[in-house]
Every structure is written in structure tokens, then in C-alpha cells.
Design a protein around this motif. Structure first.
Motif, mmCIF file in Angstrom:
data_model
loop_
_atom_site.group_PDB
_atom_site.id
_atom_site.type_symbol
_atom_site.label_atom_id
_atom_site.label_comp_id
_atom_site.label_asym_id
_atom_site.label_seq_id
_atom_site.Cartn_x
_atom_site.Cartn_y
_atom_site.Cartn_z
ATOM 1 N N ILE A 9 20.373 35.113 8.148
ATOM 2 C CA ILE A 9 18.936 34.864 8.008
ATOM 3 C C ILE A 9 18.534 33.541 8.648
ATOM 4 N N GLN A 10 19.445 32.564 8.651
ATOM 5 C CA GLN A 10 19.128 31.241 9.195
ATOM 6 C C GLN A 10 19.413 31.122 10.689
ATOM 7 N N SER A 11 19.696 32.279 11.334
ATOM 8 C CA SER A 11 20.004 32.298 12.770
ATOM 9 C C SER A 11 21.060 31.253 13.127
ATOM 10 N N PRO A 12 22.238 31.335 12.513
ATOM 11 C CA PRO A 12 23.260 30.302 12.741
ATOM 12 C C PRO A 12 23.816 30.356 14.160
ATOM 13 N N LYS A 13 24.184 29.192 14.663
ATOM 14 C CA LYS A 13 24.895 29.152 15.941
ATOM 15 C C LYS A 13 26.317 29.661 15.772
ATOM 16 N N VAL A 14 26.873 29.399 14.591
ATOM 17 C CA VAL A 14 28.269 29.754 14.303
ATOM 18 C C VAL A 14 28.323 30.469 12.964
ATOM 19 N N MET A 15 29.099 31.549 12.907
ATOM 20 C CA MET A 15 29.343 32.225 11.643
ATOM 21 C C MET A 15 30.845 32.275 11.398
ATOM 22 N N LEU A 16 31.248 31.792 10.230
ATOM 23 C CA LEU A 16 32.652 31.745 9.846
ATOM 24 C C LEU A 16 32.881 32.805 8.779
ATOM 25 N N MET A 17 33.918 33.632 8.963
ATOM 26 C CA MET A 17 34.136 34.763 8.064
ATOM 27 C C MET A 17 35.585 34.756 7.580
ATOM 28 N N ASP A 18 35.743 34.588 6.257
ATOM 29 C CA ASP A 18 37.078 34.444 5.661
ATOM 30 C C ASP A 18 37.492 35.746 4.970
ATOM 31 N N GLU A 19 38.172 36.620 5.713
ATOM 32 C CA GLU A 19 38.634 37.914 5.216
ATOM 33 C C GLU A 19 37.546 38.654 4.439
ATOM 34 N N PRO A 20 36.375 38.852 5.043
ATOM 35 C CA PRO A 20 35.239 39.399 4.290
ATOM 36 C C PRO A 20 35.385 40.863 3.878
ATOM 37 N N PHE A 21 36.297 41.594 4.526
ATOM 38 C CA PHE A 21 36.418 43.024 4.230
ATOM 39 C C PHE A 21 37.708 43.372 3.496
ATOM 40 N N SER A 22 38.505 42.373 3.119
ATOM 41 C CA SER A 22 39.852 42.644 2.627
ATOM 42 C C SER A 22 39.874 43.350 1.272
ATOM 43 N N ALA A 23 38.802 43.208 0.483
ATOM 44 C CA ALA A 23 38.791 43.840 -0.838
ATOM 45 C C ALA A 23 38.253 45.272 -0.808
ATOM 46 N N LEU A 24 37.919 45.766 0.377
ATOM 47 C CA LEU A 24 37.302 47.079 0.512
ATOM 48 C C LEU A 24 38.331 48.133 0.894
ATOM 49 N N ASP A 25 37.984 49.387 0.658
ATOM 50 C CA ASP A 25 38.885 50.464 1.062
ATOM 51 C C ASP A 25 38.931 50.576 2.580
ATOM 52 N N ALA A 26 39.947 51.258 3.088
ATOM 53 C CA ALA A 26 40.241 51.271 4.527
ATOM 54 C C ALA A 26 39.077 51.799 5.359
ATOM 55 N N LEU A 27 38.463 52.888 4.926
ATOM 56 C CA LEU A 27 37.368 53.474 5.701
ATOM 57 C C LEU A 27 36.145 52.572 5.712
ATOM 58 N N THR A 28 35.841 51.951 4.569
ATOM 59 C CA THR A 28 34.696 51.036 4.516
ATOM 60 C C THR A 28 34.955 49.807 5.378
ATOM 61 N N ARG A 29 36.195 49.319 5.368
ATOM 62 C CA ARG A 29 36.555 48.180 6.219
ATOM 63 C C ARG A 29 36.303 48.497 7.691
ATOM 64 N N GLU A 30 36.760 49.669 8.113
ATOM 65 C CA GLU A 30 36.584 50.024 9.517
ATOM 66 C C GLU A 30 35.117 50.207 9.852
ATOM 67 N N GLU A 31 34.364 50.810 8.933
ATOM 68 C CA GLU A 31 32.934 51.009 9.144
ATOM 69 C C GLU A 31 32.218 49.677 9.309
ATOM 70 N N LEU A 32 32.532 48.709 8.441
ATOM 71 C CA LEU A 32 31.879 47.399 8.518
ATOM 72 C C LEU A 32 32.340 46.606 9.737
ATOM 73 N N ALA A 33 33.590 46.786 10.130
ATOM 74 C CA ALA A 33 34.076 46.107 11.335
ATOM 75 C C ALA A 33 33.329 46.603 12.568
ATOM 76 N N VAL A 34 33.100 47.902 12.636
ATOM 77 C CA VAL A 34 32.325 48.472 13.748
ATOM 78 C C VAL A 34 30.889 47.958 13.700
ATOM 79 N N GLU A 35 30.326 47.876 12.493
ATOM 80 C CA GLU A 35 28.969 47.371 12.322
ATOM 81 C C GLU A 35 28.861 45.915 12.751
ATOM 82 N N LEU A 36 29.836 45.093 12.361
ATOM 83 C CA LEU A 36 29.829 43.683 12.739
ATOM 84 C C LEU A 36 29.947 43.523 14.248
#
Length: 261
Positions: free
Chosen positions: A148-175
Motif C-alpha cells: 500500500i505504501q508503494s515501497p521501493k523494496v519489499m523483504l519477505m521472510d518465508e511468507p508461504f512456508s506455513a501454507l499447504d503445497a498447492l496454496t504456496r505454488e498459487e501464491l508464488a505464481v501470484e507474487l
């Protein structure tokens, strides 16, 4: 965009010192997507916290857009493993939280919130509370809140690791799609070789503790990328195998960054 110059980090405690990161140097370009992988305890999250200004290096410097990082910056956003949404606020209000924290006019950021909701498929859920959402949808909200703040840099610390495999892949494609559209510089920590290959322009492979840059592996695979049947499946498999070999090998000698194709 990001310059990491000879950075080291040692934690001191009652039982002695722990050297987490040793002499790491990296240049991360404007709009680049860098993933960081390595064994547990190799300092991946520590490196991210130093870029975010949440932790001061024991030695060396971190710079963003030519300025040395000493404290957290408004143009650097961070996404954690857990979405950490405020349970009493709606999806829309959680996304707009940074606007209130920074004292910006909420009305000026509503159009951007609308765009992010649409981009992530959350438009129909804007008034829902976090407990009404799946884990994957909660992480989408967390991602929107960071953007929302239009960051120049976004840092992501294992954001999908707690999700199931299919949801992880879906969000990775989305990202990946969001990154292609917005061009934000992203540093993404993961244990998943598949995520690293799917998302990255380059992968930084860290050695076992103390973490050092053992290899910089370029990912020259055209975007968009998927792990389904596609024309680049052999390239994906080849790079994945190289990263797997690097993580499995037991080389503890100091490593210098190398480019790999």
C-alpha cells in the motif's frame, strides 16, 4: 538499489557468542527479485532484518537507494511468515493500517487499496475479518498491506512456508505476476528450491553458519514461470538440481560469489 558491503553479525549471550553472518557482500539491482536460500540457522532472516533496519550489523554497511540503513525506512516493507493481521479490523482496514501509522490521508490511498484488492482477488472480501479467511487469503492481505505504501523494496521472510503445497505454488505464481506488474525490488527468503527458481532473477545460496554467499545463481528462464508442463521445464529442472547439489554438499570453506548460468 540495495548494497550489502562486508556485512557480519555476531550475537552475544550468556553462553558465548554466535556468529550468524560473516562478510556478506551483495549488489541487488532496482526491480530485481533475489531469493535467498540456505540451511536452517545460516542467517537468512538475520540478513533480511539488517536490510530492514531492524538489526544493526556488527561490521559492514547496508545501503538502500544510496543511503546507509540505520533505522527502519518507510520505503522498505516487510512480510513475515505469519500474516499478523489485526483480528478486529476488516481486510480493507488491515491493508490501510500503514497509512494510518504514517499519518497519511486515508482518502488518498483508497484508490491504491482498490487496485491491490482487485490485483489479488480480494475485492469481494474487503469487509471480511481475518478469521473468515483462509491462510492463503490472509497472506494476500499481508502482501497488500506491504504494497500500500508503494515501497521501493519489499523483504519477505518465508511468507508461504506455513501454507499447504498447492496454496504456496498459487501464491508464488501470484507474487511473480505482481512483481512483473509493479517492478518492486524484492528480497525473498525461502527453504524451497522450487519457490526460489519460480520467483527469482538470481538466487543467493548461503553457506552453513556463519552464513556467507557461497554462490549467486542466475535464473535465465523467461517469465511467467510455472511448474506445470511448459517449454522451459528442462531449464527449471536443471537449475533446481544445481541448487539442490549446492545445499547438499558439505563445503565449509569460505566462498566467493560466482555467477552460474
Amino acid at each position: 538499489m540495495i548494497t550489502i558491503d562486508g556485512v557480519s553479525q555476531t550475537f552475544k549471550g550468556r553462553s558465548g557468542s554466535v556468529e550468524a553472518i560473516r562478510d556478506v557482500s551483495l549488489e541487488i539491482g532496482d526491480g530485481e527479485f533475489l531469493t535467498v536460500i540456505g540451511r536452517s540457522g545460516c542467517g537468512k532472516s538475520t540478513l533480511l532484518r539488517m536490510i530492514a533496519g531492524l538489526l544493526k550489523p556488527t561490521a559492514g554497511t547496508v545501503s538502500v537507494a544510496g543511503e546507509v540503513v540505520r533505522t527502519p525506512r518507510r520505503d522498505v516493507a516487510m512480510v513475515f511468515q505469519k500474516a499478523a493481521l489485526l483480528p478486529w479490523r476488516s481486510v480493507e482496514d488491515n491493508i490501510l493500517l500503514p497509512v494510518e501509522i504514517f499519518g497519511w490521508r486515508r482518502s488518498e490511498y483508497r484508490p491504491r487499496a482498490e487496485h491491490l484488492l482487485e490485483m489479488t482477488g480480494l475485492t469481494g472480501f474487503r469487509k471480511r475479518l481475518p478469521h473468515e479467511l483462509s491462510g492463503g487469503m490472509q497472506q494476500r492481505v499481508s502482501l497488500c498491506r506491504a504494497l500500500i505504501q508503494s515501497p521501493k523494496v519489499m523483504l519477505m521472510d518465508e511468507p508461504f512456508s506455513a501454507l499447504d503445497a498447492l496454496t504456496r505454488e498459487e501464491l508464488a505464481v501470484e507474487l511473480q505476476r505482481i512483481h512483473m506488474e509493479l517492478g518492486t525490488t524484492i528480497v525473498f527468503v525461502t527453504h524451497s528450491i522450487q519457490e526460489a527458481v519460480l520467483l527469482a532473477d538470481r538466487v543467493a545460496v548461503l553457506s552453513s553458519r556463519p552464513g556467507r554467499v557461497r554462490r549467486l545463481v542466475e535464473i535465465p528462464i523467461p517469465r511467467p514461470r510455472t511448474f506445470g508442463h511448459n517449454a522451459h521445464l528442462d531449464q527449471v529442472a536443471g537449475v533446481s538440481a544445481e541448487l539442490h547439489s549446492l545445499l547438499l554438499s558439505d563445503d565449509h570453506l569460505p566462498a566467493s560469489p560466482q555467477k552460474s548460468h
